[in-house]
Design a protein around this motif. Structure first.
Motif, PDB file in Angstrom:
ATOM      1  N   ALA A  27       0.825  -1.292   0.034  1.00  0.00           N
ATOM      2  CA  ALA A  27      -0.179  -0.015   0.063  1.00  0.00           C
ATOM      3  C   ALA A  27       0.783   1.178  -0.161  1.00  0.00           C
ATOM      4  CB  ALA A  27      -0.962   0.177   1.076  1.00  0.00           C
ATOM      5  N   GLU A  28       1.902   1.190   0.758  1.00  0.00           N
ATOM      6  CA  GLU A  28       2.940   2.491   0.713  1.00  0.00           C
ATOM      7  C   GLU A  28       3.635   2.521  -0.540  1.00  0.00           C
ATOM      8  OE1 GLU A  28       5.277   1.426   4.376  1.00  0.00           O
ATOM      9  OE2 GLU A  28       3.962   2.651   5.599  1.00  0.00           O
TER      10      GLU A  28
ATOM     11  N   ALA B  36      -9.180   9.800  -2.615  1.00  0.00           N
ATOM     12  CA  ALA B  36      -9.548   9.018  -1.440  1.00  0.00           C
ATOM     13  C   ALA B  36      -8.906   7.753  -1.440  1.00  0.00           C
ATOM     14  CB  ALA B  36     -11.167   8.730  -2.197  1.00  0.00           C
ATOM     15  N   LEU B  37      -8.576   7.232  -2.691  1.00  0.00           N
ATOM     16  CA  LEU B  37      -7.610   5.853  -2.719  1.00  0.00           C
ATOM     17  C   LEU B  37      -6.159   6.247  -2.473  1.00  0.00           C
ATOM     18  CD1 LEU B  37      -9.031   3.895  -5.657  1.00  0.00           C
ATOM     19  CD2 LEU B  37      -9.034   3.387  -3.159  1.00  0.00           C
ATOM     20  N   ALA B  38      -5.777   7.324  -2.537  1.00  0.00           N
ATOM     21  CA  ALA B  38      -4.351   7.862  -2.568  1.00  0.00           C
ATOM     22  C   ALA B  38      -3.658   7.943  -1.076  1.00  0.00           C
ATOM     23  CB  ALA B  38      -4.003   9.197  -3.313  1.00  0.00           C
ATOM     24  N   LEU B  43      -6.343   2.568   1.024  1.00  0.00           N
ATOM     25  CA  LEU B  43      -5.758   1.499  -0.009  1.00  0.00           C
ATOM     26  C   LEU B  43      -6.118   0.144   0.770  1.00  0.00           C
ATOM     27  CD1 LEU B  43      -3.148   2.284  -2.410  1.00  0.00           C
ATOM     28  CD2 LEU B  43      -5.229   1.354  -2.877  1.00  0.00           C
ATOM     29  N   ARG B  44      -5.553  -0.052   1.811  1.00  0.00           N
ATOM     30  CA  ARG B  44      -5.587  -1.256   2.645  1.00  0.00           C
ATOM     31  C   ARG B  44      -7.256  -1.548   3.085  1.00  0.00           C
ATOM     32  NH1 ARG B  44      -1.760  -2.096   7.330  1.00  0.00           N
ATOM     33  NH2 ARG B  44      -2.467  -4.279   7.156  1.00  0.00           N
ATOM     34  N   LEU B  45      -7.921  -0.549   3.544  1.00  0.00           N
ATOM     35  CA  LEU B  45      -9.249  -0.510   3.726  1.00  0.00           C
ATOM     36  C   LEU B  45      -9.972  -1.039   2.774  1.00  0.00           C
ATOM     37  CD1 LEU B  45      -9.782   2.547   6.262  1.00  0.00           C
ATOM     38  CD2 LEU B  45     -10.047   0.157   6.785  1.00  0.00           C
ATOM     39  N   MET B  46      -9.770  -0.348   1.717  1.00  0.00           N
ATOM     40  CA  MET B  46     -10.687  -0.538   0.505  1.00  0.00           C
ATOM     41  C   MET B  46     -10.366  -2.200   0.174  1.00  0.00           C
ATOM     42  SD  MET B  46     -12.634   1.126  -1.414  1.00  0.00           S
ATOM     43  CE  MET B  46     -13.551   0.437  -2.743  1.00  0.00           C
ATOM     44  N   SER B  47      -8.771  -2.667   0.056  1.00  0.00           N
ATOM     45  CA  SER B  47      -8.726  -3.939  -0.349  1.00  0.00           C
ATOM     46  C   SER B  47      -9.420  -5.048   0.579  1.00  0.00           C
ATOM     47  CB  SER B  47      -7.271  -4.070  -0.695  1.00  0.00           C
ATOM     48  OG  SER B  47      -6.748  -4.108   0.738  1.00  0.00           O
TER      49      SER B  47
END
Lengths: 116, 116
Positions: A27-28, B36-38, B43-47
DNA sequence: TGTAAATATTTACGTGTGTCTATGTCCTTG
DNA sequence: CAAGGACATAGACACACGTAAATATTTACA
């Protein structure tokens, strides 16, 4: 030289979001790529370059497309370049930027890839 | 109620980046989605949500996946929800978030769609 | 070689973002 | 209806970001 991966090298290594949770390092690595795109000016710059004839555009043309100062455009182009989304080539007095379409496609399949 | 479009409604209306330059309003509509994704946490929450069984996950599980305070996770979930990337449903005491996969796919085809 | 044009860098400044602590709200259950 | 658990909101703070003005760098050409 550095052994760090550019963000664009990182993104190719991950399954789609809907397939498996991203690790923290993954993610990072990916977030900077999205961050580079997550600005109206840079989105337009990216689309201007990517859709331009020959897949590349001169900075002089890009400057004219915005009502922003030249240093500001230069700054945004630098961010896109550092993220690995744009290639930079100097020809004479002019600088041409070219879109790294494979980077865009890797990013796209990360975001929109199918679950199974 | 407002007549504003959510970012996720905006993205479906644009050709891929490599196909035509984005207009200013288009770019201003799409940037919030990418923003929002950046972020690594989002990103981890979304995945986590998108790849979770049933396509949804309870906040309680999401909290446990991070070493961040509960309000911080709640804040990130709110941003993803406001962008239109997550749906929110309260069932009893628990809140479940569900990924809007069609939003992700629209975004993906905007970024990685083929030129011709 | 000197001057002008194209682009980048530096510096500065207001605004936005990520995080925490403290507190509030809603639901369930005793 | 009181108490506790799940989640959200509010406030505060350090840091990052977008922009512009001033300046530097590089290149071509007279």
């Amino acid at each position: 030289m550095s052994l760090e991966l550019t963000p664009v090298q990182t993104v190719a290594c991950c399954p789609p979001l809907v397939r498996a949770p991203l690790s923290l390092p993954e993610a990072e690595g990916i977030a900077p790529l999205l961050k580079a795109l997550a600005d109206p000016v840079r989105l337009r710059l990216m689309s201007l370059v990517a859709s331009h004839e020959g897949g590349e555009a001169c900075v002089c043309e890009l400057n004219d497309a915005f009502e922003l100062s030249q240093p500001t455009i230069s700054h945004h182009l630098k961010l896109l370049h550092e993220a690995g989304l744009l290639e930079r080539e100097k020809r004479g007095v002019w600088v041409y930027y070219r879109a790294r379409t494979e980077a865009l496609q890797n990013l796209a399949s990360l975001i929109g890839g199918r679950a199974k």
